[in-house]
Design an enzyme around this catalytic site. Structure first.
Site, mmCIF file in Angstrom:
data_model
loop_
_atom_site.group_PDB
_atom_site.id
_atom_site.type_symbol
_atom_site.label_atom_id
_atom_site.label_comp_id
_atom_site.label_asym_id
_atom_site.label_seq_id
_atom_site.Cartn_x
_atom_site.Cartn_y
_atom_site.Cartn_z
ATOM 1 N N SER A 1 49.563 14.572 -8.157
ATOM 2 C CA SER A 1 49.638 13.698 -9.323
ATOM 3 C C SER A 1 48.359 12.876 -9.485
ATOM 4 O O SER A 1 47.778 12.414 -8.503
ATOM 5 C CB SER A 1 50.825 12.741 -9.170
ATOM 6 O OG SER A 1 50.807 11.745 -10.170
ATOM 7 N N TYR B 1 46.268 13.693 -16.945
ATOM 8 C CA TYR B 1 46.558 13.108 -18.257
ATOM 9 C C TYR B 1 45.244 12.962 -19.015
ATOM 10 O O TYR B 1 44.174 12.913 -18.405
ATOM 11 C CB TYR B 1 47.185 11.723 -18.114
ATOM 12 C CG TYR B 1 48.592 11.721 -17.579
ATOM 13 C CD1 TYR B 1 49.670 12.039 -18.404
ATOM 14 C CD2 TYR B 1 48.863 11.392 -16.255
ATOM 15 C CE1 TYR B 1 50.972 12.039 -17.925
ATOM 16 C CE2 TYR B 1 50.156 11.392 -15.761
ATOM 17 C CZ TYR B 1 51.214 11.708 -16.605
ATOM 18 O OH TYR B 1 52.495 11.708 -16.123
ATOM 19 N N THR C 1 49.487 17.427 -18.463
ATOM 20 C CA THR C 1 50.813 16.935 -18.839
ATOM 21 C C THR C 1 50.756 16.422 -20.273
ATOM 22 O O THR C 1 49.957 15.538 -20.588
ATOM 23 C CB THR C 1 51.261 15.827 -17.865
ATOM 24 O OG1 THR C 1 51.340 16.405 -16.562
ATOM 25 C CG2 THR C 1 52.624 15.277 -18.237
ATOM 26 N N LYS D 1 51.989 21.409 -18.945
ATOM 27 C CA LYS D 1 53.291 20.967 -18.444
ATOM 28 C C LYS D 1 53.961 20.084 -19.488
ATOM 29 O O LYS D 1 53.371 19.117 -19.957
ATOM 30 C CB LYS D 1 53.093 20.184 -17.147
ATOM 31 C CG LYS D 1 54.359 19.543 -16.581
ATOM 32 C CD LYS D 1 54.025 18.798 -15.296
ATOM 33 C CE LYS D 1 55.247 18.191 -14.647
ATOM 34 N NZ LYS D 1 55.828 17.081 -15.397
ATOM 35 N N HIS E 1 59.936 16.325 -17.994
ATOM 36 C CA HIS E 1 59.447 15.186 -17.208
ATOM 37 C C HIS E 1 60.588 14.553 -16.402
ATOM 38 O O HIS E 1 60.654 13.336 -16.236
ATOM 39 C CB HIS E 1 58.804 14.141 -18.138
ATOM 40 C CG HIS E 1 57.612 13.455 -17.532
ATOM 41 N ND1 HIS E 1 56.320 13.839 -17.795
ATOM 42 C CD2 HIS E 1 57.502 12.425 -16.654
ATOM 43 C CE1 HIS E 1 55.475 13.059 -17.127
ATOM 44 N NE2 HIS E 1 56.179 12.194 -16.415
ATOM 45 N N ASP F 1 60.190 22.985 -13.989
ATOM 46 C CA ASP F 1 60.662 21.935 -13.086
ATOM 47 C C ASP F 1 61.831 21.209 -13.735
ATOM 48 O O ASP F 1 62.085 21.358 -14.927
ATOM 49 C CB ASP F 1 59.540 20.967 -12.671
ATOM 50 C CG ASP F 1 59.026 20.069 -13.791
ATOM 51 O OD1 ASP F 1 59.772 19.776 -14.750
ATOM 52 O OD2 ASP F 1 57.863 19.637 -13.703
#
Length: 369
Positions: free
Chosen positions: A118, A142, A168, A240, A264, A295
């Protein structure tokens, strides 16, 4: 779990399934930390549906197939991993275990699977690589209002040997997580978003959101930013946060190398579909042109099997990874991954599949969905 239920404090609880780790984490983490990890947006409908959706899917097992030997290996982006479960990008691992993401990196290296690091890690990308130099890692990114921030991160991880960028795209704004607001959630003073250490220090007066100044994310992000990202890196770009066939088609048209079907963890738009319910239409649209991952809501080996049967190449776990860390750091996360691997192997065998290539949609009973 052990018989002395009242005090799950007996010397050694038997950790049999992922919910055992969840119970342990809930009992041992501070309320604010537990609520932060557990939070969904608004009424948590989507978060909860991520779990319930798997229970609505039934399998059609085939028998007498000689499952004396089974092979759980697969590849993602051309790299072999030991089984199709990786670690989703989750923030602030040091809240769960003092070694944080370095423990996560060692656990995933030991089990030879993929760890998506992350941006909001409490260990730096350099520390993560140093902890597990041979690990297979992607980096989750991001896009910030200050493009230079994103660009510097991309160049850092590329130089460090991360193998893909996971952009993301479902956070133009942060979802409303009621418990975090009630708890006035903040990183404790001894922890930092390590990848930005020193970058925001001079802006101490600005209100912060999850460890960095509020309004740092860029809500104007659009498909043209995918081209921008491709222009500054040689790494494959994986998107994602896609939940519709329309966006899946656009992703393919924009030349990305993969899609992670994700809501998310139910932390952004409440009322969207469970990830697993969005998977089939995206797989049907992509038609094998790029890899599709998922996910959200994976808790058992049969959940993994169902996701693969519906066309996912690999799945990623978020909250269960944190529970493993909360239990025993690197060892706890290795246990979580091993349990999922063992359960997946057993579900495969009981369904008549000897290897990942034999898992297909015929395994899913659609009439009852």
């Amino acid at each position: 779990m052990c018989s002395c239920r009242e005090g799950a404090h007996c010397a050694e609880m038997a950790m049999v399934c992922l919910t055992d780790f969840e119970e342990y984490a809930k009992e041992h983490l501070s309320k604010a930390t537990w609520d932060y990890y557990a939070a969904g947006a608004d009424e948590c409908c989507t978060r909860d549906d991520n779990l319930l959706a798997y229970k609505r899917i039934r399998l059609r097992p085939r028998i007498l197939r000689d499952v004396s030997l089974s092979d759980t290996r697969t590849t993602v982006q051309g790299t072999e991993i030991s089984f199709p479960v990786g670690i989703a990008p989750t923030a602030f691992h040091c809240l769960a275990w003092h070694e944080g993401e370095t423990a996560t990196a060692r656990a995933t290296e030991a089990l030879n699977t993929c760890y998506i690091t992350s941006t909001y890690a409490t260990c730096s990308v350099e520390e993560i690589v140093a902890a597990a130099p041979n690990g297979y890692r992607w980096f989750q990114l991001y896009v910030y209002r200050d493009r230079k921030l994103s660009e510097q991160l991309v160049h850092r991880v590329e130089a460090l040997g991360y193998k893909a960028l996971v952009l993301t795209v479902d956070v133009p704004y942060t979802g409303k997580r009621r418990d975090d607001i009630r708890n006035q959630f903040k990183l404790p003073p001894h922890l930092k978003v390590k990848n930005f250490e020193g970058i925001f220090e001079q802006e101490a007066t600005v209100p912060e959101e999850y460890g960095i100044p509020a309004n740092t994310l860029d809500p104007s992000i659009s498909w043209k930013d995918v081209y921008w990202l491709q222009s500054i890196t040689r790494l494959p770009v994986i998107i994602k946060g896609i939940l519709t066939k329309e966006d899946a088609e656009l992703a393919v048209e924009h030349g990305v190398q993969g899609i992670i079907v994700s809501n998310h963890g139910g932390r952004q738009l409440d009322g969207g579909p469970a990830s697993i319910d969005a998977l089939a239409e995206i797989v049907d649209t992509v038609q094998g042109r790029i890899e599709v991952y998922l996910d959200g809501g994976i808790r058992t080996g049969s959940d993994v099997l169902k996701a693969l049967a519906l066309g996912a190449r690999c799945v990623f776990i978020g909250r269960p990874a944190v529970w493993g860390l909360a239990y025993k750091g690197e060892e706890g996360l290795k246990e979580v991954l091993q349990i999922l691997n063992d359960e997946f192997r057993l579900s495969m065998a009981l369904s008549g599949c000897r290897n990942v290539a034999e898992i297909n949609r015929n395994l899913i009973q659609f009439s009852k969905l």
